[in-house]
Design an enzyme around this catalytic site. Sequence first.
Site, short mmCIF file in Angstrom:
data_model
loop_
_atom_site.label_atom_id
_atom_site.label_comp_id
_atom_site.label_asym_id
_atom_site.label_seq_id
_atom_site.Cartn_x
_atom_site.Cartn_y
_atom_site.Cartn_z
N ASP A 189 0.83 -1.21 0.00
CA ASP A 189 0.00 0.00 0.00
C ASP A 189 0.87 1.27 0.00
O ASP A 189 2.02 1.24 0.44
CB ASP A 189 -0.90 -0.03 1.24
N HIS A 246 3.34 3.58 -8.61
CA HIS A 246 3.15 2.18 -8.99
C HIS A 246 4.38 1.65 -9.73
O HIS A 246 4.79 0.51 -9.54
CB HIS A 246 1.90 2.02 -9.85
N ASN A 292 1.57 3.49 -2.67
CA ASN A 292 2.28 3.95 -3.88
C ASN A 292 1.82 5.34 -4.32
O ASN A 292 2.62 6.21 -4.63
CB ASN A 292 2.01 3.01 -5.06
N LEU A 346 11.89 -19.58 -4.35
CA LEU A 346 10.67 -18.91 -3.88
C LEU A 346 9.53 -19.02 -4.91
O LEU A 346 9.77 -18.91 -6.11
CB LEU A 346 10.99 -17.41 -3.70
C1 FPP Z 1 -1.87 0.19 -3.44
O1 FPP Z 1 -1.34 1.50 -3.41
C2 FPP Z 1 -1.22 -0.56 -4.50
C3 FPP Z 1 -1.85 -1.12 -5.56
C4 FPP Z 1 -3.29 -1.07 -5.77
C5 FPP Z 1 -1.10 -1.80 -6.61
C6 FPP Z 1 0.18 -2.35 -6.18
C7 FPP Z 1 0.89 -2.97 -7.27
C8 FPP Z 1 2.23 -2.96 -7.38
C9 FPP Z 1 3.11 -2.30 -6.41
C10 FPP Z 1 2.94 -3.63 -8.48
C11 FPP Z 1 2.38 -4.96 -8.86
C12 FPP Z 1 3.31 -5.64 -9.70
C13 FPP Z 1 3.00 -6.59 -10.58
C14 FPP Z 1 4.09 -7.24 -11.28
C15 FPP Z 1 1.62 -6.99 -10.87
P1 FPP Z 1 -2.34 2.70 -3.55
O2 FPP Z 1 -2.39 3.12 -4.97
O3 FPP Z 1 -3.64 2.32 -2.93
O4 FPP Z 1 -1.65 3.79 -2.72
P2 FPP Z 1 -2.41 4.94 -1.91
O5 FPP Z 1 -3.04 4.25 -0.73
O6 FPP Z 1 -1.30 5.83 -1.54
O7 FPP Z 1 -3.41 5.55 -2.82
#
Ligand code: FPP
Length: 229
Positions: free
Chosen positions: A12, A29, A14, A123
């Site tokens: 969470d 992301h 990003n 893994l």
């Molecule tokens: C939540 O952060 C994150 C996600 C919804 C997506 C996370 C995905 C990745 C980090 C990469 C995945 C990789 C592959 C290879 C599929 P948010 O956007 O909810 O953050 P916020 O809470 O700050 O809005």
Amino acid sequence: MNKLRHVAIIMDGNGRWAQKQNKERTFGHYQGVENVRNIAIKANQLKIEVLTLYAFSTENWKRPLIEVNYLMKLPEVFFDRFLKELMDNDIKIDMIGEWKGIPEDTANVLKKAIAKTANNKGLTLVFAMNYGGKQEILQAVNSCINDPELNTVITEDIFNDHLDSGKYPDVDLMIRTSGEYRISNFLLWKLAYAEFAFVNEAWPEFTPEKFETVISDFDDRDRRFGGIK
Ligand code: FPP
């Protein structure tokens, strides 16, 4: 030392991390993808058997289309950049969640990576994509109902085997980044006796060193599984 076979992570923060730097949420992301590589390599070095990452939830479809489209491109970004390195490290890829609904291109990229890494022995890196814990349980209920060979009382083991995540051990440690204290419909069955770690860092700043600190804290916990010691 506690046994650590299965770690699950809610990646969470990003979007907020990027916005704090006056950048687009998608930048967060993108950096998050890089961190998937870093944490997977570390988990493999630590001999963790399974690392399940929450990449896209059944609820994430509510986001603006432009962000949904970007999130669906991430598997391609990830495997283009890192598949060779995953192979070199003997890491195996898997996916849990509903294939139906995932754009065909994204599904193909994932299926290719799963096939290519199928014989790897290190893994297992599981992406939860178009995944919801309640949906997974319901799908298992329906698959039990529709199983013609199942004319017996359903036990925990039988039910577990009908889950998408059934072939993996129960989660030992669930980590959520970015200072939020929620499960958000993640692995509801497999988390039954998991230890939880909620850390303040956003996912892109959750370094392998921090990951090791969380694991060493897990080692010190007294896991009793409902019993007494
Ligand atoms: C939540 O952060 C994150 C996600 C919804 C997506 C996370 C995905 C990745 C980090 C990469 C995945 C990789 C592959 C290879 C599929 P948010 O956007 O909810 O953050 P916020 O809470 O700050 O809005």
